[in-house]
Design an enzyme around this catalytic site. Structure first.
Site, PDB file in Angstrom:
ATOM      1  N   ASN A  14     -10.746 102.520  27.738  1.00 23.70           N
ATOM      2  CA  ASN A  14     -12.097 101.902  27.247  1.00 23.70           C
ATOM      3  C   ASN A  14     -13.284 102.138  28.204  1.00 23.70           C
ATOM      4  OD1 ASN A  14     -13.897 100.070  26.334  1.00 23.70           O
ATOM      5  ND2 ASN A  14     -12.612  98.196  27.260  1.00 23.70           N
ATOM      6  N   TRP A  15     -14.164 102.754  27.629  1.00 22.94           N
ATOM      7  CA  TRP A  15     -15.201 103.438  28.617  1.00 22.94           C
ATOM      8  C   TRP A  15     -16.327 102.297  28.772  1.00 22.94           C
ATOM      9  CZ3 TRP A  15     -16.335 109.080  26.472  1.00 22.94           C
ATOM     10  CH2 TRP A  15     -15.274 109.986  26.765  1.00 22.94           C
ATOM     11  N   LYS A  16     -16.505 101.349  27.923  1.00 20.77           N
ATOM     12  CA  LYS A  16     -17.255 100.132  27.895  1.00 20.77           C
ATOM     13  C   LYS A  16     -18.896 100.848  27.792  1.00 20.77           C
ATOM     14  CE  LYS A  16     -14.097  97.735  30.664  1.00 20.77           C
ATOM     15  NZ  LYS A  16     -13.817  96.436  31.339  1.00 20.77           N
ATOM     16  N   HIS A 100     -12.344  92.307  22.657  1.00 23.24           N
ATOM     17  CA  HIS A 100     -12.258  92.344  24.054  1.00 23.24           C
ATOM     18  C   HIS A 100     -12.853  91.250  24.974  1.00 23.24           C
ATOM     19  CE1 HIS A 100     -12.947  93.976  28.164  1.00 23.24           C
ATOM     20  NE2 HIS A 100     -12.168  94.855  27.944  1.00 23.24           N
ATOM     21  N   GLU A 102     -14.821  90.947  27.002  1.00 21.73           N
ATOM     22  CA  GLU A 102     -16.328  90.946  27.336  1.00 21.73           C
ATOM     23  C   GLU A 102     -16.911  90.668  26.071  1.00 21.73           C
ATOM     24  OE1 GLU A 102     -16.011  94.978  28.875  1.00 21.73           O
ATOM     25  OE2 GLU A 102     -15.228  94.170  30.707  1.00 21.73           O
ATOM     26  N   GLU A 172      -4.531  91.451  28.087  1.00 22.25           N
ATOM     27  CA  GLU A 172      -5.512  91.776  29.268  1.00 22.25           C
ATOM     28  C   GLU A 172      -6.035  90.477  29.931  1.00 22.25           C
ATOM     29  OE1 GLU A 172      -7.729  95.590  28.793  1.00 22.25           O
ATOM     30  OE2 GLU A 172      -8.922  94.200  27.773  1.00 22.25           O
ATOM     31  N   GLY A 178     -11.177  94.612  35.790  1.00 18.76           N
ATOM     32  CA  GLY A 178     -12.424  95.070  36.543  1.00 18.76           C
ATOM     33  C   GLY A 178     -12.719  94.333  38.137  1.00 18.76           C
ATOM     34  N   SER A 216      -7.130  96.329  35.436  1.00 17.66           N
ATOM     35  CA  SER A 216      -7.080  97.132  36.703  1.00 17.66           C
ATOM     36  C   SER A 216      -5.954  98.089  36.875  1.00 17.66           C
ATOM     37  CB  SER A 216      -6.993  96.019  37.894  1.00 17.66           C
ATOM     38  OG  SER A 216      -8.202  95.493  38.167  1.00 17.66           O
ATOM     39  N   GLY A 238     -11.969 100.953  34.232  1.00 21.81           N
ATOM     40  CA  GLY A 238     -12.553 101.748  35.361  1.00 21.81           C
ATOM     41  C   GLY A 238     -11.886 103.138  35.655  1.00 21.81           C
TER      42      GLY A 238
END
Ligand code: PGA
Length: 259
Positions: A14-16, A100, A102, A172, A178, A216, A238
């Site tokens: 997931n590159w966000k 997600h 976020e 998640e 993160g 993570s 990440g």
């Protein structure tokens, strides 16, 4: 739980909100080169979720890498400034990330909308990857199971067992995203087993439904996480941004899938 390891792993990045089109192309070409150096492993699916701006350019660059969208709107069109419709994604992606944390926390997406998004994704032939997970406060208050069960109840409401065959779940824990604070393999396995049981009992989902862990995930913790019985893959933030790190995680899945 039965042995699910004959089932395909999904290693997803997931590159966000990272990577320009140029950077996305460089990444896919770089990863393709690494993947091409080893024989294709049919039991492992490699998948990335680039930003919308890169999707069309990168979608056909590698036959070893699938792509997905990080979000979609549940309507096919309309006055929704800044949104992306499922029609726009047809022929471009195979997967769509839904809910997600976020999106839930920063953009205030609510479960009833996520339920619509899942139904829309299925109607358009995409595989939804539904993200669920508890906050640190919820974990410390002993509410982890109640939280994920509640999210599953609401987000999957009205879906048939046939629909469930086409869905991927990503567990998640928010406190692990993160933060560098990864759930231990035992903590993750415990929740994954619970999710599988709920999905079976309440939704008649197949035992083979794939449940990914995210939060993570790094090259050095991925092998142990992927070895757990109910972990069918990982969703990596990440560590998916550098070819070297992401490929190291893929290599661990190759070892396990062959083992
Ligand atoms: P992380 O992100 O690997 O950077 O913790 C995971 C995710 O948000 O999907």
């Amino acid at each position: 739980m039965g042995n699910l390891k004959e089932k395909e792993y999904i290693i997803a990045g997931n590159w966000k909100m990272f990577k320009t089109v140029k950077e996305s192309v460089e990444f896919i070409n770089g990863l393709h080169k690494e993947l091409s150096a080893s024989p294709e492993n049919a039991a492992v699916e490699v998948l990335v979720f680039p930003p919308f701006t890169s999707l069309y350019t990168v979608k056909d660059l590698s036959d070893r890498i699938k792509t997905g969208a990080q979000n979609l709107h549940f309507q096919e069109g309309g006055a929704f400034t800044g949104e992306i419709s499922p029609l726009m994604l047809e022929g471009v992606v195979d997967y769509v990330l839904i809910g997600h944390s976020e999106r839930r926390e920063i953009f205030k997406e609510v479960d009833s909308d996520l339920n619509k998004k899942i139904k829309t994704a299925l109607n358009h032939g995409f595989t939804p990857v539904l993200c669920i997970g508890e906050s640190l406060e919820e974990r410390e208050a002993g509410k982890t199971f109640a939280k994920v069960e509640n999210q599953l109840d609401q987000d999957l409401e009205g879906l048939s067992p046939q629909d469930l065959e086409k869905i991927v779940i990503a567990y998640e824990p928010i406190w692990a995203i993160g933060t560098g604070k990864v759930a231990t393999p035992e903590q993750a396995q415990e929740v994954h087993a619970f999710i599988r049981q709920i999905l079976k009992e309440k939704f008649n989902a197949p035992e083979s439904l794939r449940i990914l862990y995210g939060g993570s995930v790094k090259p050095d913790n991925s092998y142990e996480l992927l070895s757990q019985n109910d972990i069918n893959g990982v969703l990596v933030g990440g560590a998916s941004l550098k070819v070297e790190n992401f490929f190291a995680i893929i290599q661990n899945s190759y070892i396990l899938a062959n083992g």
